[in-house]
Design an enzyme around this catalytic site. Structure first.
Site, PDB file in Angstrom:
ATOM      1  N   SER A 266       0.822  -1.206   0.000  1.00 22.72           N
ATOM      2  CA  SER A 266       0.000   0.000   0.000  1.00 22.72           C
ATOM      3  C   SER A 266       0.859   1.261   0.000  1.00 22.72           C
ATOM      4  CB  SER A 266      -0.928   0.015   1.226  1.00 22.72           C
ATOM      5  OG  SER A 266      -0.209   0.353   2.391  1.00 22.72           O
ATOM      6  N   GLU A 293       6.456  -0.412  -5.491  1.00 22.00           N
ATOM      7  CA  GLU A 293       5.264  -0.357  -6.349  1.00 22.00           C
ATOM      8  C   GLU A 293       4.076  -0.423  -5.414  1.00 22.00           C
ATOM      9  OE1 GLU A 293       1.902  -1.391  -7.929  1.00 22.00           O
ATOM     10  OE2 GLU A 293       2.940  -3.322  -8.038  1.00 22.00           O
ATOM     11  N   CYS A 327      -3.332  -4.312  -8.352  1.00 21.41           N
ATOM     12  CA  CYS A 327      -3.064  -2.874  -8.305  1.00 21.41           C
ATOM     13  C   CYS A 327      -3.340  -2.231  -9.651  1.00 21.41           C
ATOM     14  CB  CYS A 327      -1.640  -2.610  -7.845  1.00 21.41           C
ATOM     15  SG  CYS A 327      -0.409  -3.645  -8.638  1.00 21.41           S
ATOM     16  N   GLU A 425      -8.583   3.938  -3.654  1.00 20.90           N
ATOM     17  CA  GLU A 425      -8.340   2.544  -4.016  1.00 20.90           C
ATOM     18  C   GLU A 425      -9.198   1.638  -3.136  1.00 20.90           C
ATOM     19  OE1 GLU A 425      -4.473  -0.149  -5.075  1.00 20.90           O
ATOM     20  OE2 GLU A 425      -4.469   0.825  -3.113  1.00 20.90           O
TER      21      GLU A 425
END
Length: 543
Positions: A266, A293, A327, A425
């Site tokens: 995250s 990432e 993601c 998200e």
């Protein structure tokens, strides 16, 4: 002793097996699932090549079958983290001094083992532990991980070939050292391939590693660790621990020999890691490499000139494969007013045809989300939308955790371009639709670019080449992986190097040569064959 220059040509991507009716791979996979479920697993950390059982047992259950006990893993504490660091530092000198072709051979053998006798077992572990269907497991835990191992060997061989020029009377060379210290790899639940790549890419470059996978990925991580050991990985090169995040950070980020972190997770956690490293910067032997990432709020922008069947397929697959727990998953879609009605009608039909259930029924398109915390978070967004006049649930919204963490694929439509489910998200099977005026495509480009803090993946769907060119240019910084007439998921090693910027990470492009540079420290060596014996230069003389 190196006795030659060794050639590691560009590999081909591992072929994806179909698992169609009557195929051998489907039979082997079912057998592997049965075998793994018949065992009460007792999984310990792997430190210096030895399995360590702390006695602090944590229960493991499949997310889609909560009644089944897979077994336990043993929680690692601060002492085990310190032992892992010690083992990594102890192994470092021999590992970084090993001839390159022997390091390469270990990872190439691991790829072959994974492609062959361990393929079914690794896919089965991913299916059971992470609730992936057969196809999603195949493209992840088999094909992508195999590709990472093989392509990274090729890429590193290309780096080693890159050498400076030399003038007359001298020779210049570059050597690519490993980092000074140990590398920490923190890996997520959603991709077994990421779990395997983050520690091995750093190790391939001569580094030794402490690897902490997500608790919900431990079964497949343990299988991969055993594959590496069978391939000949020396003890201590990669040390696998199952620690709590705060304890791991306290020990690793406070250590003098911390050399870098390879992270996927995250954005909030990565921000905390970066801050902690900055606060401890005076403690370290060298400036640590920080590679991460993180999150995404990935878009699909539909142009008024688009094939609606392409759009529907892009959204259905991009948003709901692996329950949207990628993601890169399509999470927000912008539909032009002239096509919106047709797209919604077709998409609702497709989504309502998706079967939801256990991974062992191969006809299920959607399986369970990873755990109760994730379930509750996703359901919270759905419940909020159901009660909000600015949003409408077009289909889905059903959530049930009595037998497994099942959330049916959900379509939300909102009239608010800044609505929460277009910005934050969610990491679940939820897609939010926003309908824009078909005459305001250019203004919508600005909306797509500015709505979210993330910049990981995105798509433009259009049959108009000028519109495609405009979107590609205007959304240059909105996505590190940009797709034209395709879903924003499914990056392939060697084909679409993966990563994004803004709140989505450092964009160091796993699956390419770029990522490996981060785990190397170059040293320039100049040798002069006929050194001068006087300090004077010819220009000093007037005669």
């Amino acid at each position: 002793m190196n006795l030659g220059y060794f050639n590691y040509p560009l590999p081909v991507n591992e072929p994806v097996k179909s698992y169609g009716p009557g195929t051998p791979e489907k039979k082997l996979l079912r057998e592997a699932i049965r075998e793994l479920k018949s065992i009460q697993h007792d999984i310990g950390a792997v430190i210096d090549g030895k399995e360590i059982h702390s006695g602090d047992k944590i229960i493991m259950r499949p997310p889609h079958e909560l009644s089944h006990l897979l077994g336990h893993f043993h929680r690692s504490d601060k002492k085990h983290i310190q032992q892992a660091i010690h083992a990594a530092l102890k192994a470092k000198t021999a590992w970084e001094s090993m001839n390159w072709e022997n390091r390469a051979a270990i990872f190439l053998k691991a790829a072959d083992l994974l492609a062959g006798k361990y393929r079914a077992r690794m896919n089965a572990a991913t299916m059971i532990g992470q609730s992936k269907n057969a196809y999603q497991a195949e493209i992840d835990s088999a094909c992508e991980l195999i590709d990472f191992l093989r392509f990274n060997v090729h890429y590193l061989s290309e780096i080693y070939k890159q050498q400076p020029i030399s003038s007359y009377g001298m020779h210049n060379r570059l050597e690519y050292r490993s980092l000074e210290g140990f590398v920490l790899a923190i890996t997520p639940f959603n991709f077994t391939a990421i779990g395997g790549n983050l520690p091995t890419s750093a190790a391939l470059c001569g580094n030794t590693v402490v690897w902490k996978p997500a608790d919900t990925q431990i079964l497949s991580a343990h299988v991969f660790m055993r594959i590496l050991q069978e391939a000949g990985l020396p003890d201590g090169v990669i040390n696998l621990v199952y620690a709590q995040g705060p304890e791991l950070g306290e020990v690793c980020f406070g250590h003098r020999d911390f050399a870098g972190i390879h992270f996927t997770g995250s954005t909030a956690v990565f921000n905390t890691i970066w801050k902690t490293i900055g606060e401890n910067i005076g403690k370290y032997r060298s400036y640590p490499r920080i590679v991460g990432e993180t999150g995404g709020k990935d878009f699909v922008l539909v142009h008024p000139e688009a094939d609606t069947d392409v759009v529907v397929t892009v959204l259905a697959r991009g948003a709901f494969e692996f329950q949207g727990q990628k993601c890169s998953a399509a999470s927000r879609a912008y539909l032009p007013s002239n096509l919106a009605g047709e797209i919604k009608e077709k998409l609702i039909r497709v989504v309502e045809s998706m079967k939801v259930g256990t991974v062992e029924d191969f006809s299920n398109f959607v399986n369970a989300v990873i755990d109760e915390r994730s379930f509750d978070k996703i359901k919270g967004y759905i419940d909020r939308a159901a009660a909000d006049p600015k949003a409408t649930i077009l289909t889905g919204g059903k959530a049930d955790k009595t037998k497994g963490y099942f959330i049916h694929p959900t379509l939300i439509e909102t009239s608010d371009p800044g609505y929460v489910t277009l910005k934050e998200e969610i990491f679940g099977p939820v897609l939010t639709l926003y309908v824009y005026d078909e005459k305001k495509f250019e203004e919508t480009l600005d909306l797509v670019d500015s709505t979210s803090n993330y910049a990981l993946t995105g798509s433009i769907i259009s049959t108009n080449r000028q519109a495609i060119e405009m979107a590609t240019e205007r959304l240059r910084h909105a996505a590190g992986n940009f797709y034209i007439n395709d879903k924003p998921t499914g990056a392939v090693v060697g084909q679409q190097p993966f990563g994004g910027a803004r709140g989505s990470g450092t964009n160091d492009k796993a699956g390419s040569i770029l990522n490996l540079y981060r785990w190397l420290s170059a040293r320039t060596i100049k040798e002069t064959f006929d050194p001068p014996t006087s300090h004077e230069y010819p220009f000093l003389s007037e005669a």
